[in-house]
Write a protein that holds these residues in place. Structure first.
Motif, PDB file in Angstrom:
ATOM      1  N   ARG A 168       0.830  -1.202   0.000  1.00  0.00           N
ATOM      2  CA  ARG A 168       0.000   0.000   0.000  1.00  0.00           C
ATOM      3  C   ARG A 168       0.867   1.257   0.000  1.00  0.00           C
ATOM      4  O   ARG A 168       0.569   2.236  -0.694  1.00  0.00           O
ATOM      5  CB  ARG A 168      -0.928  -0.017   1.215  1.00  0.00           C
ATOM      6  N   GLN A 169       1.936   1.229   0.792  1.00  0.00           N
ATOM      7  CA  GLN A 169       2.815   2.394   0.853  1.00  0.00           C
ATOM      8  C   GLN A 169       3.493   2.646  -0.490  1.00  0.00           C
ATOM      9  O   GLN A 169       3.566   3.780  -0.969  1.00  0.00           O
ATOM     10  CB  GLN A 169       3.853   2.176   1.964  1.00  0.00           C
ATOM     11  N   MET A 170       3.981   1.587  -1.116  1.00  0.00           N
ATOM     12  CA  MET A 170       4.646   1.728  -2.405  1.00  0.00           C
ATOM     13  C   MET A 170       3.691   2.241  -3.485  1.00  0.00           C
ATOM     14  O   MET A 170       4.090   3.004  -4.369  1.00  0.00           O
ATOM     15  CB  MET A 170       5.257   0.402  -2.838  1.00  0.00           C
ATOM     16  N   ALA A 171       2.446   1.818  -3.407  1.00  0.00           N
ATOM     17  CA  ALA A 171       1.467   2.273  -4.392  1.00  0.00           C
ATOM     18  C   ALA A 171       1.356   3.794  -4.381  1.00  0.00           C
ATOM     19  O   ALA A 171       1.213   4.428  -5.436  1.00  0.00           O
ATOM     20  CB  ALA A 171       0.112   1.637  -4.111  1.00  0.00           C
ATOM     21  N   ILE A 172       1.455   4.375  -3.207  1.00  0.00           N
ATOM     22  CA  ILE A 172       1.378   5.838  -3.089  1.00  0.00           C
ATOM     23  C   ILE A 172       2.650   6.493  -3.622  1.00  0.00           C
ATOM     24  O   ILE A 172       2.602   7.461  -4.390  1.00  0.00           O
ATOM     25  CB  ILE A 172       1.144   6.227  -1.617  1.00  0.00           C
ATOM     26  N   ILE A 179       3.702   3.442 -12.009  1.00  0.00           N
ATOM     27  CA  ILE A 179       3.941   2.094 -11.474  1.00  0.00           C
ATOM     28  C   ILE A 179       2.827   1.734 -10.507  1.00  0.00           C
ATOM     29  O   ILE A 179       2.559   2.464  -9.553  1.00  0.00           O
ATOM     30  CB  ILE A 179       5.302   2.030 -10.758  1.00  0.00           C
ATOM     31  N   ARG A 180       2.186   0.616 -10.771  1.00  0.00           N
ATOM     32  CA  ARG A 180       1.120   0.131  -9.895  1.00  0.00           C
ATOM     33  C   ARG A 180       1.670  -0.978  -8.990  1.00  0.00           C
ATOM     34  O   ARG A 180       2.464  -1.798  -9.435  1.00  0.00           O
ATOM     35  CB  ARG A 180      -0.051  -0.413 -10.713  1.00  0.00           C
ATOM     36  N   VAL A 181       1.228  -0.984  -7.739  1.00  0.00           N
ATOM     37  CA  VAL A 181       1.669  -1.991  -6.776  1.00  0.00           C
ATOM     38  C   VAL A 181       0.445  -2.538  -6.050  1.00  0.00           C
ATOM     39  O   VAL A 181      -0.312  -1.787  -5.429  1.00  0.00           O
ATOM     40  CB  VAL A 181       2.656  -1.403  -5.747  1.00  0.00           C
ATOM     41  N   ASN A 182       0.253  -3.849  -6.136  1.00  0.00           N
ATOM     42  CA  ASN A 182      -0.861  -4.505  -5.469  1.00  0.00           C
ATOM     43  C   ASN A 182      -0.389  -5.766  -4.770  1.00  0.00           C
ATOM     44  O   ASN A 182       0.714  -6.266  -5.039  1.00  0.00           O
ATOM     45  CB  ASN A 182      -1.950  -4.868  -6.491  1.00  0.00           C
ATOM     46  N   PHE A 232      -3.944 -10.880 -14.019  1.00  0.00           N
ATOM     47  CA  PHE A 232      -4.865  -9.755 -14.191  1.00  0.00           C
ATOM     48  C   PHE A 232      -4.274  -8.470 -13.615  1.00  0.00           C
ATOM     49  O   PHE A 232      -4.278  -7.418 -14.276  1.00  0.00           O
ATOM     50  CB  PHE A 232      -6.200 -10.065 -13.519  1.00  0.00           C
ATOM     51  N   LEU A 233      -3.748  -8.524 -12.398  1.00  0.00           N
ATOM     52  CA  LEU A 233      -3.221  -7.311 -11.767  1.00  0.00           C
ATOM     53  C   LEU A 233      -1.989  -6.775 -12.487  1.00  0.00           C
ATOM     54  O   LEU A 233      -1.726  -5.569 -12.453  1.00  0.00           O
ATOM     55  CB  LEU A 233      -2.899  -7.585 -10.300  1.00  0.00           C
ATOM     56  N   LEU A 234      -1.240  -7.639 -13.150  1.00  0.00           N
ATOM     57  CA  LEU A 234      -0.087  -7.188 -13.924  1.00  0.00           C
ATOM     58  C   LEU A 234      -0.499  -6.555 -15.247  1.00  0.00           C
ATOM     59  O   LEU A 234       0.249  -5.762 -15.824  1.00  0.00           O
ATOM     60  CB  LEU A 234       0.846  -8.365 -14.210  1.00  0.00           C
ATOM     61  N   SER A 235      -1.669  -6.904 -15.738  1.00  0.00           N
ATOM     62  CA  SER A 235      -2.082  -6.504 -17.077  1.00  0.00           C
ATOM     63  C   SER A 235      -2.670  -5.100 -17.099  1.00  0.00           C
ATOM     64  O   SER A 235      -3.027  -4.522 -16.066  1.00  0.00           O
ATOM     65  CB  SER A 235      -3.120  -7.491 -17.618  1.00  0.00           C
ATOM     66  N   VAL A 245      -5.504  -4.927  -1.917  1.00  0.00           N
ATOM     67  CA  VAL A 245      -5.191  -6.295  -1.502  1.00  0.00           C
ATOM     68  C   VAL A 245      -6.340  -7.165  -1.990  1.00  0.00           C
ATOM     69  O   VAL A 245      -7.465  -7.055  -1.512  1.00  0.00           O
ATOM     70  CB  VAL A 245      -5.044  -6.420   0.023  1.00  0.00           C
ATOM     71  N   LEU A 246      -6.067  -7.987  -2.967  1.00  0.00           N
ATOM     72  CA  LEU A 246      -7.084  -8.856  -3.542  1.00  0.00           C
ATOM     73  C   LEU A 246      -7.069 -10.187  -2.793  1.00  0.00           C
ATOM     74  O   LEU A 246      -6.107 -10.945  -2.864  1.00  0.00           O
ATOM     75  CB  LEU A 246      -6.803  -9.075  -5.028  1.00  0.00           C
TER      76      LEU A 246
END
Length: 255
Positions: A168-172, A179-182, A232-235, A245-246
Motif C-alpha cells: 500500500r505504501q509503495m502504491a502511493i 507504477i502500480r503496486v498490489n 490480471f493485476l499485472l495486465s 489487496v485482492l
C-alpha cells in the motif's frame, strides 16, 4: 487475452515450483516474456526451457531473494538477455510454525529475510528501470495470514502483514511514475508444497475438517486460481487498480 502483457518482461521470484510456476506459465500463455528467479537455479532454467519449448520467451536465473546482491545480479542478467523488466511478482516465501514464545531468533529472522526482505530487495532492484520507462506493475504475494490471525504462525503472519502494508505504501510513492503496486492474499493452496506442509502439521481428521470448515466454498484453492489473479493485476486490464489487496480465499475472510 489480457491487455498489455504481450512481450512484456515479467520477473517471478520463487517461480520454479508451486504458485510461482503457475504464474509463470499463465504469463507465458498471455504472451509475456518470463524470467523465473529461484533459489534452485537449475530448476529455474529447466522450467524456463519448458516455457521456451512451448513457444514462449523465458530465462531461468538462480538467486536467493534474502540476499540483495544476488537479486541485483539477477536483474542485470535478465535485462541483458531479455530487456527491461516491466512486471514483478514477489512470490518467494517460506512458512514455518511457531507461536511467539517458541519462535527462536534464527527462525524469526529466516522468515523475515525471505518473506519481507526479499520483497523489499526485489522491488528496490527493479524500480529504477520501471521509473526510467514511466511504467510498471508489481504484485506481491501476501496471504490471508496477513489479514487474520492464524494459530501458531507468528513469524509468517507478521511477515505477510508487513508485505500488505509495504504494498500500500509503495502504491502511493510510485503512482506518479506510472507504477502500480498490489498484493494478493491467497487462502490455502492445498496442491503446493507449502500448502501441503501447513495442512500436514496435524493429520487427524478432526484437524483437517476444522481447517476446511473455514472455507465457505468447501475446498482449498488451486494454484491456477491464484495465478490468474496475479496475471490480471499485472495486465493493463487492471490499469486503475493500485494499492489494493485482492483476497482469493474462497470466502474465508468473509466470516
Amino acid at each position: 487475452m489480457t491487455k498489455g502483457l504481450s512481450d512484456r518482461v515479467v520477473m517471478v521470484t520463487g517461480g520454479a515450483s508451486g504458485l510461482g510456476l503457475a504464474i509463470a506459465r499463465d504469463l507465458m500463455r498471455e504472451g509475456a516474456t518470463v524470467a523465473i528467479v529461484d533459489i534452485d537455479g537449475a530448476c529455474a532454467e529447466r522450467e524456463a526451457q519448458a516455457l521456451r519449448a512451448a513457444g514462449g520467451r523465458s530465462l531461468g536465473v538462480g538467486a536467493d531473494v534474502s540476499k540483495c546482491g544476488e537479486l541485483s545480479d539477477a536483474k542485470k542478467q535478465i535485462e541483458d538477455a531479455l530487456g527491461p523488466i516491466e512486471g514483478l511478482v514477489n512470490n518467494a516465501g517460506v512458512a514455518v510454525l511457531g507461536a511467539v514464545h517458541d519462535t527462536d531468533d534464527g527462525l524469526w529472522r529466516r522468515v523475515m529475510d525471505v518473506n519481507l526482505d526479499g520483497v523489499f530487495y526485489a522491488c528496490r532492484a527493479i524500480l529504477p528501470s520501471m521509473q526510467a520507462r514511466g511504467r510498471g506493475a508489481i504484485v506481491n504475494i501476501a496471504s490471508i495470514a496477513g489479514l487474520v490471525g492464524v494459530p501458531n504462525m507468528a513469524a509468517y503472519c507478521a511477515s505477510k502483514g508487513a508485505i500488505i502494508a509495504l504494498s500500500r505504501q509503495m502504491a502511493i510513492d510510485y503512482a506518479r511514475s506510472g507504477i502500480r503496486v498490489n498484493a494478493i492474499a491467497p487462502g490455502t493452496i492445498g496442491s503446493t508444497r507449502m500448502g501441503a506442509a501447513l495442512l500436514g502439521s496435524d493429520l487427524t481428521p478432526e484437524a483437517q475438517a476444522r481447517r476446511l470448515a473455514k472455507y465457505p466454498l468447501g475446498r482449498y484453492a488451486e494454484a491456477g486460481e491464484i495465478s490468474k489473479a496475479a496475471v490480471f493485476l499485472l495486465s493493463d486490464d487492471a490499469s486503475f487498480i493500485t494499492g489494493t489487496v485482492l483476497t482469493v480465499d474462497g470466502g474465508m475472510t468473509a466470516y
